[in-house]
Motif scaffolding. Structure first.
Motif, PDB file in Angstrom:
ATOM      1  N   ILE A 153      21.741  23.193  10.560  1.00 24.86           N
ATOM      2  CA  ILE A 153      21.162  24.380   9.521  1.00 24.86           C
ATOM      3  C   ILE A 153      22.499  24.975   8.421  1.00 24.86           C
ATOM      4  CG2 ILE A 153      20.374  27.018   8.563  1.00 24.86           C
ATOM      5  CD1 ILE A 153      17.727  25.988  10.918  1.00 24.86           C
ATOM      6  N   LEU A 154      24.022  25.113   9.260  1.00 27.90           N
ATOM      7  CA  LEU A 154      24.737  25.845   8.203  1.00 27.90           C
ATOM      8  C   LEU A 154      25.049  23.899   7.498  1.00 27.90           C
ATOM      9  CD1 LEU A 154      26.810  27.326  10.955  1.00 27.90           C
ATOM     10  CD2 LEU A 154      26.120  27.948   9.111  1.00 27.90           C
ATOM     11  N   THR A 155      24.901  22.980   7.484  1.00 28.50           N
ATOM     12  CA  THR A 155      25.523  22.165   7.383  1.00 28.50           C
ATOM     13  C   THR A 155      24.622  21.458   5.959  1.00 28.50           C
ATOM     14  OG1 THR A 155      26.767  20.869   9.402  1.00 28.50           O
ATOM     15  CG2 THR A 155      26.119  19.107   7.445  1.00 28.50           C
ATOM     16  N   VAL A 156      23.875  21.514   5.958  1.00 32.22           N
ATOM     17  CA  VAL A 156      22.714  21.943   5.534  1.00 32.22           C
ATOM     18  C   VAL A 156      22.307  22.401   3.913  1.00 32.22           C
ATOM     19  CG1 VAL A 156      19.682  21.376   4.286  1.00 32.22           C
ATOM     20  CG2 VAL A 156      21.084  19.928   6.580  1.00 32.22           C
ATOM     21  N   ALA A 157      22.918  24.086   4.271  1.00 33.83           N
ATOM     22  CA  ALA A 157      22.772  25.483   3.384  1.00 33.83           C
ATOM     23  C   ALA A 157      24.460  25.039   2.510  1.00 33.83           C
ATOM     24  CB  ALA A 157      23.639  26.193   3.912  1.00 33.83           C
ATOM     25  N   ILE A 158      25.285  24.350   3.301  1.00 29.46           N
ATOM     26  CA  ILE A 158      26.212  23.827   1.897  1.00 29.46           C
ATOM     27  C   ILE A 158      25.589  22.650   1.022  1.00 29.46           C
ATOM     28  CG2 ILE A 158      28.618  23.002   1.717  1.00 29.46           C
ATOM     29  CD1 ILE A 158      29.331  24.052   4.725  1.00 29.46           C
ATOM     30  N   ILE A 159      25.344  21.634   2.050  1.00 33.04           N
ATOM     31  CA  ILE A 159      25.125  20.275   1.130  1.00 33.04           C
ATOM     32  C   ILE A 159      24.164  20.796   0.239  1.00 33.04           C
ATOM     33  CG2 ILE A 159      24.225  18.242   0.962  1.00 33.04           C
ATOM     34  CD1 ILE A 159      27.522  17.597   1.494  1.00 33.04           C
ATOM     35  N   SER A 160      22.936  21.473   0.202  1.00 25.29           N
ATOM     36  CA  SER A 160      22.170  21.946  -1.121  1.00 25.29           C
ATOM     37  C   SER A 160      22.549  22.742  -1.843  1.00 25.29           C
ATOM     38  CB  SER A 160      21.123  22.307  -0.032  1.00 25.29           C
ATOM     39  OG  SER A 160      21.803  24.354   0.133  1.00 25.29           O
ATOM     40  N   LYS A 161      23.706  22.882  -1.742  1.00 22.71           N
ATOM     41  CA  LYS A 161      24.273  23.681  -3.235  1.00 22.71           C
ATOM     42  C   LYS A 161      25.404  22.649  -4.149  1.00 22.71           C
ATOM     43  CE  LYS A 161      23.188  27.844  -1.788  1.00 22.71           C
ATOM     44  NZ  LYS A 161      22.618  28.672  -2.626  1.00 22.71           N
ATOM     45  N   GLY A 162      25.017  21.551  -3.793  1.00 20.91           N
ATOM     46  CA  GLY A 162      25.946  20.595  -4.639  1.00 20.91           C
ATOM     47  C   GLY A 162      27.100  20.149  -4.706  1.00 20.91           C
ATOM     48  N   VAL A 163      27.726  19.320  -5.098  1.00 22.57           N
ATOM     49  CA  VAL A 163      29.253  18.816  -5.308  1.00 22.57           C
ATOM     50  C   VAL A 163      30.358  19.581  -5.586  1.00 22.57           C
ATOM     51  CG1 VAL A 163      31.104  17.380  -5.824  1.00 22.57           C
ATOM     52  CG2 VAL A 163      28.843  16.711  -6.011  1.00 22.57           C
ATOM     53  N   GLU A 164      29.810  20.780  -7.144  1.00 19.60           N
ATOM     54  CA  GLU A 164      30.903  21.634  -7.135  1.00 19.60           C
ATOM     55  C   GLU A 164      31.080  23.256  -6.372  1.00 19.60           C
ATOM     56  OE1 GLU A 164      32.766  23.937 -10.985  1.00 19.60           O
ATOM     57  OE2 GLU A 164      32.077  22.466 -11.294  1.00 19.60           O
ATOM     58  N   ASN A 165      29.791  23.559  -5.833  1.00 26.34           N
ATOM     59  CA  ASN A 165      29.515  24.315  -5.172  1.00 26.34           C
ATOM     60  C   ASN A 165      28.921  24.396  -4.282  1.00 26.34           C
ATOM     61  OD1 ASN A 165      29.348  26.535  -8.234  1.00 26.34           O
ATOM     62  ND2 ASN A 165      26.661  25.741  -8.688  1.00 26.34           N
ATOM     63  N   GLY A 166      28.993  23.457  -3.298  1.00 26.64           N
ATOM     64  CA  GLY A 166      28.652  23.680  -1.585  1.00 26.64           C
ATOM     65  C   GLY A 166      30.279  23.045  -1.053  1.00 26.64           C
ATOM     66  N   ILE A 167      29.791  21.283  -1.673  1.00 29.28           N
ATOM     67  CA  ILE A 167      31.186  21.127  -0.990  1.00 29.28           C
ATOM     68  C   ILE A 167      32.525  21.728  -1.417  1.00 29.28           C
ATOM     69  CG2 ILE A 167      32.436  18.528  -0.637  1.00 29.28           C
ATOM     70  CD1 ILE A 167      29.398  17.575  -1.433  1.00 29.28           C
ATOM     71  N   GLU A 168      32.562  21.480  -2.617  1.00 26.52           N
ATOM     72  CA  GLU A 168      34.337  21.906  -3.117  1.00 26.52           C
ATOM     73  C   GLU A 168      34.671  23.079  -2.841  1.00 26.52           C
ATOM     74  OE1 GLU A 168      37.057  21.834  -7.118  1.00 26.52           O
ATOM     75  OE2 GLU A 168      34.898  21.403  -6.746  1.00 26.52           O
ATOM     76  N   LYS A 169      32.731  24.276  -3.177  1.00 30.84           N
ATOM     77  CA  LYS A 169      34.149  25.484  -2.910  1.00 30.84           C
ATOM     78  C   LYS A 169      33.763  25.531  -1.532  1.00 30.84           C
ATOM     79  CE  LYS A 169      30.655  30.301  -3.195  1.00 30.84           C
ATOM     80  NZ  LYS A 169      29.425  30.695  -3.442  1.00 30.84           N
ATOM     81  N   TRP A 170      33.526  25.152  -0.367  1.00 32.67           N
ATOM     82  CA  TRP A 170      33.405  25.744   1.486  1.00 32.67           C
ATOM     83  C   TRP A 170      34.510  24.954   1.634  1.00 32.67           C
ATOM     84  CZ3 TRP A 170      31.461  29.659   3.849  1.00 32.67           C
ATOM     85  CH2 TRP A 170      30.631  30.040   3.113  1.00 32.67           C
ATOM     86  N   SER A 171      34.954  23.528   1.568  1.00 32.42           N
ATOM     87  CA  SER A 171      36.405  23.120   1.769  1.00 32.42           C
ATOM     88  C   SER A 171      37.601  23.860   1.425  1.00 32.42           C
ATOM     89  CB  SER A 171      35.923  21.859   1.224  1.00 32.42           C
ATOM     90  OG  SER A 171      34.930  20.927   1.950  1.00 32.42           O
ATOM     91  N   LYS A 172      37.212  24.798   0.408  1.00 27.58           N
ATOM     92  CA  LYS A 172      38.186  25.369  -0.045  1.00 27.58           C
ATOM     93  C   LYS A 172      38.905  26.788   1.004  1.00 27.58           C
ATOM     94  CE  LYS A 172      38.776  24.777  -5.251  1.00 27.58           C
ATOM     95  NZ  LYS A 172      38.540  24.699  -6.531  1.00 27.58           N
ATOM     96  N   ARG A 173      37.140  26.621   0.882  1.00 30.86           N
ATOM     97  CA  ARG A 173      37.179  28.116   2.086  1.00 30.86           C
ATOM     98  C   ARG A 173      37.503  28.029   3.653  1.00 30.86           C
ATOM     99  NH1 ARG A 173      31.850  31.962  -0.705  1.00 30.86           N
ATOM    100  NH2 ARG A 173      33.006  32.075  -1.935  1.00 30.86           N
TER     101      ARG A 173
END
Length: 450
Positions: A153-173
């Motif tokens: 569920i945590l993984t799905v929540a991040i990916i559902s936000k897309g490239v910039e607002n999901g993958i990139e945003k959370w990777s930066k954090r």
């Protein structure tokens, strides 16, 4: 590139996302135990050399395919081909990578769930919930199902936000948080008795064993698998890179960060093993072989944390929080591979595709949990020892033998105009054509034989 696909908004964002994909439990758990089992510093030296002689060239092959195609893995591979048989071959390789990524995530989520429960166990101890603490620390069907589902569920929540607002945003954090916790733990462990002996074993090589064939093949495999190669992940991430970016340097940065974090993880785990040994925990057999290699994180280190008294509760919490973060940065890339294909191939909305595929992966994970003794090891072998080497080999063949060299150079020159006269271009095409396929085949053959 269509605006709906999205792309990384900055070079830093891509580096954090790609490094997050590469940096996972394999770096922080797998690399140190491989090092301890294969001659210590000798394995480290071999790994560092092979990471740049094999893993970096193979990584560049996947990134170049992705950025050229600007699409999911199947479509990107097909854009490199000209003939009908090549397009069928492209589908097999691209879709095979997507399936491989999904299957890896199905068992990875189980292990990551163990990390999440181990993170909460010290907290339960701290508030006096002994029953909850025992449940969190012991294998059980209910615990495994709950925490596997939580992680998915945590993984799905991040990916559902897309490239910039999901993958990139959370990777930066998550990546800076991972590094911060890692360095704090290293500083603490280095103050304990026995740490210097571990540091010596890790950093002072015995060059007499460095040419041991088994050591070299293991180092080769670790370098290859740690960069998520052969799963379509780096093809997908490459497709989100702007044409203005220099792929040659971006690939080098990702490789450097991956190798750096594996090296730093060794600075934590191996001295910690010797600290535990100094406190009476049995680490090595009489013959010098590492005991409990597969369960080191869950048996040896918790024993070390317990021996620390009250401070061990906080150290244990920090360590398993680190492991959970490392798992999450990798899992989001694994889920992106099938999601990007579903969105582009079947015109699904990203949120719909993410939850649907996340649900399918959860069902596979639950099936493995119900049959842990038979399916867990089988799926790991199928994906990491068979699937990844074959698919990584196929990507090298695409770039080295199918893609026209002039077209390949033209793609690399976007963002790197001087590529034609660079040392990279003088060496890399031959490496990817001959050396990488041969080396990957060696890893695959060794995996089957062992």
């Amino acid at each position: 590139m269509s605006a709906s696909r999205g792309e990384f908004s900055s070079r830093f964002g891509f580096i954090m996302a790609a490094a997050g994909s590469a940096v996972g439990l394999g770096n922080i758990w797998g690399f140190p135990t491989q090092t301890a089992s294969n001659g210590g510093a000798a394995f480290l030296v071999a790994y560092l050399v092979l990471a740049f002689c094999l893993a970096y060239p193979a990584l560049m092959a996947e990134l170049v395919i992705g950025r050229h195609g600007q699409a999911n893995a199947v479509t990107s591979l097909r854009k490199v081909t000209n003939q009908a048989w090549q397009k069928k071959f492209a589908f097999i390789v691209g879709f095979g990578g997507i399936i491989c990524a999904g299957l890896i995530l199905s068992f990875y989520a189980i292990v990551a769930g163990w990390m999440l429960s181990a993170t909460l166990e010290p907290a339960a101890q701290l508030v006096g919930q002994e029953q909850a603490s025992t449940w969190l620390s012991e294998q059980s069907l209910s615990r495994n199902l709950i925490f596997t589902a939580t992680f998915i569920i945590l993984t799905v929540a991040i990916i559902s936000k897309g490239v910039e607002n999901g993958i990139e945003k959370w990777s930066k954090r998550l990546m800076p948080a991972l590094l911060g916790i890692l360095f704090m733990l290293i500083i603490y462990v280095m103050t304990q008795d026995g740490a210097m002996a571990g540091l010596k074993a890790y950093l002072v090589p015995d060059f007499s064993s460095i040419l041991n064939p088994e050591l070299l093949v293991n180092a080769l495999g670790q370098a290859f698998f740690s960069l998520s190669l052969g799963t379509s992940v780096m093809i997908i991430y490459g497709s989100y890179i702007s044409k203005k970016e220099n792929l040659v340097s971006l690939g080098a940065y990702v490789t450097l960060i991956d190798v750096f974090i594996a090296f730093v993880a060794g600075l934590l785990i191996i001295p910690a093993m010797y600290v535990a040994q100094a406190q009476g925990v049995e680490i090595f057999s009489a013959e010098g072989a590492l005991l409990s290699e597969d369960t080191l994180v869950f048996q040896v280190l918790p024993a070390l944390f317990t021996s620390m008294g009250d401070v061990g509760i906080f150290v244990g919490f920090a360590f398993f929080a680190l492991m959970s973060i490392a798992a999450l940065t990798s899992s989001i890339s694994m889920l992106e591979a099938p999601v990007s294909y579903a969105v582009e191939r079947f015109a699904l909305k990203r949120v719909q595709a993410t939850w649907m595929i996340g649900g399918i992966i959860a069902l596979i994970s639950f099936t493995i949990v119900f049959n842990l003794g038979t399916l867990f090891g089988f799926v790991i072998t199928l994906t990491t020892k068979i699937g990844q080497p074959i698919l990584g080999l196929m990507c090298c063949i695409f770039v080295g033998w199918i893609w026209h060299r002039g077209s390949l150079l033209k793609e690399i020159q976007q963002g790197c105009p001087e590529a034609a006269s660079s040392f990279f271009w003088k060496v890399w095409p031959w490496y990817i054509k001959f050396i990488c396929p041969l080396a990957i085949a060696l890893v695959f053959a060794n995996s089957l034989l062992s």
